[in-house]
Write an enzyme that holds these catalytic residues in place. Sequence first.
Site, short mmCIF file in Angstrom:
data_model
loop_
_atom_site.label_atom_id
_atom_site.label_comp_id
_atom_site.label_asym_id
_atom_site.label_seq_id
_atom_site.Cartn_x
_atom_site.Cartn_y
_atom_site.Cartn_z
N LYS A 114 0.00 -15.66 -3.19
CA LYS A 114 1.45 -15.91 -3.27
C LYS A 114 1.73 -17.36 -3.59
O LYS A 114 2.65 -17.68 -4.34
CB LYS A 114 2.15 -15.53 -1.95
CG LYS A 114 1.99 -14.06 -1.64
CD LYS A 114 3.27 -13.42 -1.18
CE LYS A 114 3.01 -11.96 -0.90
NZ LYS A 114 3.98 -11.04 -1.29
N LYS A 196 -6.07 -4.97 -8.50
CA LYS A 196 -6.14 -3.76 -7.66
C LYS A 196 -4.86 -2.94 -7.83
O LYS A 196 -3.78 -3.50 -8.07
CB LYS A 196 -6.40 -4.19 -6.21
CG LYS A 196 -5.27 -3.99 -5.29
CD LYS A 196 -5.51 -4.36 -3.88
CE LYS A 196 -4.10 -4.55 -3.34
NZ LYS A 196 -3.90 -4.71 -1.97
N LYS A 199 1.19 -0.91 -4.87
CA LYS A 199 2.55 -0.35 -4.93
C LYS A 199 3.56 -1.41 -5.35
O LYS A 199 4.68 -1.09 -5.69
CB LYS A 199 2.91 0.27 -3.58
CG LYS A 199 2.48 -0.55 -2.39
CD LYS A 199 2.34 0.31 -1.14
CE LYS A 199 1.61 -0.46 -0.05
NZ LYS A 199 1.15 0.34 1.04
P1 TYM Z 1 -1.91 -1.74 2.96
O1 TYM Z 1 -0.70 -1.06 3.46
O2 TYM Z 1 -1.77 -2.73 1.85
O3 TYM Z 1 -2.98 -0.68 2.54
C1 TYM Z 1 -3.32 0.39 3.39
C2 TYM Z 1 -4.78 0.78 3.20
O4 TYM Z 1 -4.99 1.15 1.83
C3 TYM Z 1 -6.06 0.40 1.30
N1 TYM Z 1 -5.78 0.13 -0.12
C4 TYM Z 1 -6.63 0.38 -1.12
N2 TYM Z 1 -7.86 0.93 -1.13
C5 TYM Z 1 -8.45 1.09 -2.35
N3 TYM Z 1 -7.89 0.70 -3.52
C6 TYM Z 1 -6.67 0.14 -3.55
N4 TYM Z 1 -6.12 -0.21 -4.70
C7 TYM Z 1 -5.98 -0.04 -2.31
N5 TYM Z 1 -4.76 -0.54 -1.97
C8 TYM Z 1 -4.66 -0.44 -0.63
C9 TYM Z 1 -6.08 -0.91 2.12
O5 TYM Z 1 -7.33 -1.54 2.07
C10 TYM Z 1 -5.73 -0.38 3.49
O6 TYM Z 1 -6.88 0.13 4.14
N6 TYM Z 1 -2.64 -5.17 6.49
C11 TYM Z 1 -2.85 -3.78 6.15
C12 TYM Z 1 -2.21 -2.82 7.13
C13 TYM Z 1 -2.63 -3.06 8.54
C14 TYM Z 1 -3.86 -2.66 9.13
C15 TYM Z 1 -3.80 -3.14 10.47
C16 TYM Z 1 -4.99 -1.97 8.67
C17 TYM Z 1 -1.90 -3.71 9.47
N7 TYM Z 1 -2.61 -3.77 10.65
C18 TYM Z 1 -4.86 -2.91 11.35
C19 TYM Z 1 -6.04 -1.75 9.57
C20 TYM Z 1 -5.98 -2.23 10.88
C21 TYM Z 1 -2.24 -3.55 4.80
O7 TYM Z 1 -1.37 -4.27 4.35
O8 TYM Z 1 -2.68 -2.43 4.17
#
Ligand code: TYM
Length: 331
Positions: A114, A196, A199
């Site tokens: 960012k 990657k 969304k």
């Molecule tokens: P988030 O919401 O960005 O993504 C959720 C999960 O999806 C996986 N992911 C992907 N995997 C493969 N290819 C992609 N293009 C891709 N985009 C997203 C992410 O690796 C994730 O597993 N900070 C986290 C949410 C969170 C969390 C936690 C996760 C908050 N607290 C505690 C585990 C434990 C996040 O923003 O994920």
Amino acid sequence: MKRIVSGIKPTGSLTLGNYLGAIKQFVKLQEERENDEFYLFIADLHAITTRQIPHELRKRTLDIAAMYIASGLDKERTTMFIQSEIPQHVELGYILQSNVYMGELERMTQYKDKIVKGEDSITSSLFTYPALMAADILLYDADYVPVGEDQKQHLELSRDIAKRFNHYYSDFFTVPEPIIPSVGARIMDLQDPTKKMSKSADNPKGYITMFDEANIIKKKIKSAKTDSIGIINYDPIKQPGLANLLNIYASATDKKVEDIVSQYKDTDYKTFKEDLGQVLVDLLTPIQEKYQELIKSKLLQEILDQGRDRALDYAFKKMRKCKKKVGLGRK
Ligand code: TYM
């Protein structure tokens, strides 16, 4: 018995990346590990680190809950809840902010990206986000955290925070291990395979959402960027677009990339893409149908109520001990 914890942030629509990198892996782990406990939450507090429209945030929070169940999660064996309904996440997040250094937070790629993009409205909660994420995990003494590749750095920091706390205050938190799938951990953008799939990408042709209709899914795969080499081969350097499509195929079908390459080696990109489009439609259509049944149901609300109560019970006890350990309050 081990405890497995993970979460998804309700910003933008769920993508195929979220499904293949996280949701599918979670469901698979649940099938493989019969004796383990599963905690799964929707990280709505994380979502508001960037501006959200309130009614959309609320809708997406429920959407994720319904999609998790529709994807095959065993509701009896999952404690599924909404992060903001458990106030202890914020409480522990604050305590953990006092156990992480500015320099460590500055090194987080998500924040650095960012800064590099020159974004000037970075909130302080976005900066301290990894401490809240560590709290999400450590609050429940997670043994394993299944995530996609992009969350690995946050997981490493959570481990460091846990070890630092345990070292200073004596053993208290379980040090969590990440579980990152061998295929599907990093699904790339269909238009720009160096990024990657996300969304929040500008071009919607670059990602498939879990809500896309069959003809949209097929169109997006058909127009996915490949190369002029024209040979079906797995080469992430020279043919990154095709390599991404092969990974998606492998992850969606649980087949090996090399088997898919040999299956299609005498065909062309068009045939391969048509088949992949169909594979994804076959994968997502039944999930979308179940989602429609669940989204307005009483059952979904009951699952979330029960999840909240179970999570609260654990979190309350853990925090009471934690505050005592840190020396907060009277006793
Ligand atoms: P988030 O919401 O960005 O993504 C959720 C999960 O999806 C996986 N992911 C992907 N995997 C493969 N290819 C992609 N293009 C891709 N985009 C997203 C992410 O690796 C994730 O597993 N900070 C986290 C949410 C969170 C969390 C936690 C996760 C908050 N607290 C505690 C585990 C434990 C996040 O923003 O994920």
